[in-house]
Motif scaffolding. Structure first.
Motif, PDB file in Angstrom:
ATOM      1  N   ARG A  39     -12.406  26.849 -11.879  1.00 41.56           N
ATOM      2  CA  ARG A  39     -11.159  26.664 -11.416  1.00 41.56           C
ATOM      3  C   ARG A  39     -11.299  27.095  -9.910  1.00 41.56           C
ATOM      4  O   ARG A  39     -11.406  28.360  -9.991  1.00 41.56           O
ATOM      5  CB  ARG A  39      -9.876  27.014 -12.304  1.00 41.56           C
ATOM      6  N   ALA A  65      -5.032  25.904  -7.645  1.00 39.88           N
ATOM      7  CA  ALA A  65      -6.420  25.716  -8.635  1.00 39.88           C
ATOM      8  C   ALA A  65      -6.472  24.713  -9.340  1.00 39.88           C
ATOM      9  O   ALA A  65      -5.401  23.938  -9.674  1.00 39.88           O
ATOM     10  CB  ALA A  65      -6.468  27.164  -9.575  1.00 39.88           C
ATOM     11  N   LYS A  66      -7.613  23.998  -8.895  1.00 35.62           N
ATOM     12  CA  LYS A  66      -7.889  22.768  -9.763  1.00 35.62           C
ATOM     13  C   LYS A  66      -9.253  22.670 -10.584  1.00 35.62           C
ATOM     14  O   LYS A  66     -10.259  23.345 -10.160  1.00 35.62           O
ATOM     15  CB  LYS A  66      -8.210  21.620  -8.666  1.00 35.62           C
ATOM     16  N   LYS A  67      -9.166  22.102 -11.643  1.00 28.79           N
ATOM     17  CA  LYS A  67     -10.257  22.276 -12.584  1.00 28.79           C
ATOM     18  C   LYS A  67     -11.368  21.383 -12.448  1.00 28.79           C
ATOM     19  O   LYS A  67     -11.141  20.116 -12.480  1.00 28.79           O
ATOM     20  CB  LYS A  67      -9.537  22.380 -13.996  1.00 28.79           C
ATOM     21  N   ASN A  89      -2.041  29.805 -11.117  1.00 27.10           N
ATOM     22  CA  ASN A  89      -2.084  28.700 -10.711  1.00 27.10           C
ATOM     23  C   ASN A  89      -2.200  28.278  -9.102  1.00 27.10           C
ATOM     24  O   ASN A  89      -3.067  27.619  -8.730  1.00 27.10           O
ATOM     25  CB  ASN A  89      -1.543  27.355 -11.369  1.00 27.10           C
ATOM     26  N   ARG A 109     -16.836  24.578 -17.042  1.00 33.33           N
ATOM     27  CA  ARG A 109     -15.643  24.199 -16.114  1.00 33.33           C
ATOM     28  C   ARG A 109     -15.357  25.628 -15.021  1.00 33.33           C
ATOM     29  O   ARG A 109     -16.009  26.563 -15.380  1.00 33.33           O
ATOM     30  CB  ARG A 109     -14.344  24.129 -16.638  1.00 33.33           C
ATOM     31  N   ARG A 124      -9.937  30.910  -9.360  1.00 32.60           N
ATOM     32  CA  ARG A 124      -9.167  31.220 -10.478  1.00 32.60           C
ATOM     33  C   ARG A 124      -9.888  31.699 -11.864  1.00 32.60           C
ATOM     34  O   ARG A 124      -9.771  32.546 -12.392  1.00 32.60           O
ATOM     35  CB  ARG A 124      -8.209  30.074 -10.942  1.00 32.60           C
TER      36      ARG A 124
END
Length: 305
Positions: A288, A75-77, A40, A286, A260
């Motif tokens: 990430r 990491a952002k989704k 993450n 999605r 990610r």
């Protein structure tokens, strides 16, 4: 009960229509320095450089005292779910799923560029990263950078030749200028402005690239330009920003993009137990990503009107 489902997220192939659309639309996805992420968050060492000094014959070497630190990518989704009626899937001549995937890729590209380049607020609700614009508005005494040092704002009359020259000078005068890695990322609204600006020899500073298989990019002061619809200032990350258009000059090596996972998708068939009463399938997509500007002196921003 019969079911027809995919049990795992399916990553897009490199040459898929989704990946091609993302790379065409997103300047950051296409040119930023990629950083693979297996978790993450990831820390990236940031070197403060190494100085040199004269050493006399037989003399002792002085030791470098540059203070190194690191960057942290988190990491952002970025994703969306789409409900699709079974009738649309069964009756349409068009490939509804492929169309929706391509539409998502376009919106994702604009969202990512906006989030990484043009958001004006600190990371928090609705703000996944410290964007280039936000970073340049913040002082960092440890790096010798003052707030707004590398931001040029056009006057009410519009962007001028001097404005464009000044924003490039902000980067050219520092230690992070590398002509082979410098790029310009701008909102397409700058195209009309740049076409009208000429130097003191009455030569256009904006040169349109040659199209075709062996095409060359558009250039500004001989630097390649990528156009991005995400390059408008906004308070939170969005795929439809409406603020002032910006032009970013940066060393691409210092645009650090953590990857990610994704882009990837999963299709949940409407005939499973959860959706049996609606006759609707769900397509989820999605990616990430993490992002950080490696050093504030490696980039500069021109804010238009």
């Amino acid at each position: 009960m019969a079911r027809n489902t995919f049990e795992a997220w399916i990553p897009e192939e490199f040459d898929s229509a989704v990946i091609q659309r993302v790379n065409q639309m997103s300047a950051v996805e296409a040119i930023a320095s990629p950083e693979p992420m297996s978790s993450n968050s990831k820390s990236i060492p940031r070197s403060a450089g190494v100085g040199v000094s004269l050493v006399d014959k037989g003399g002792a070497y002085s030791e470098d005292v540059s203070a190194n630190d690191d960057l942290t990518l988190t990491a952002k989704k970025i994703g969306k779910a789409i409900r699709i009626a079974e009738e649309d899937i069964d009756d349409s001549l068009a490939n509804i799923i492929a169309t929706k995937q391509a539409d998502w890729a376009t919106s994702y590209a604009k969202f990512l560029d906006n989030a990484t380049l043009a958001v004006s607020a600190a990371p928090g609700t609705g703000v996944p990263f410290a964007s280039v614009y936000y970073t340049l508005t913040q002082a960092d005494s440890g790096l010798g950078y003052g707030a707004n040092d590398n931001i040029t704002t056009a006057a009410s009359g519009g962007v001028t030749y001097d404005d464009l020259s000044a924003v490039l000078e902000d980067v050219e005068g520092g230690d992070y200028f590398d002509l082979s890695r410098m790029v310009v990322i701008a909102h397409p609204s700058y195209r009309g402005t740049l076409r009208r600006i000429k130097d003191d020899q009455n030569q256009p500073i904006f040169v349109r690239g040659q199209q075709g298989d062996a095409g060359s990019p558009d250039t500004l002061f001989e630097l390649p330009i990528r156009w991005s619809l995400g390059c408008r200032v906004s308070a939170t990350a969005t795929d439809a920003p409406t603020g002032k258009p910006i032009l970013v000059v940066a060393n691409a090596d210092f645009l650090r993009l953590g990857r990610r996972s994704g882009p990837e998708s999963i299709f949940i068939d409407g005939r499973d137990g959860l959706s049996a009463l609606t006759d609707e399938s769900i397509l989820k997509m999605r990616a990430r990503r993490g992002f950080a500007l490696g050093h504030p002196k490696a980039a500069a921003v021109l804010v238009g009107i």
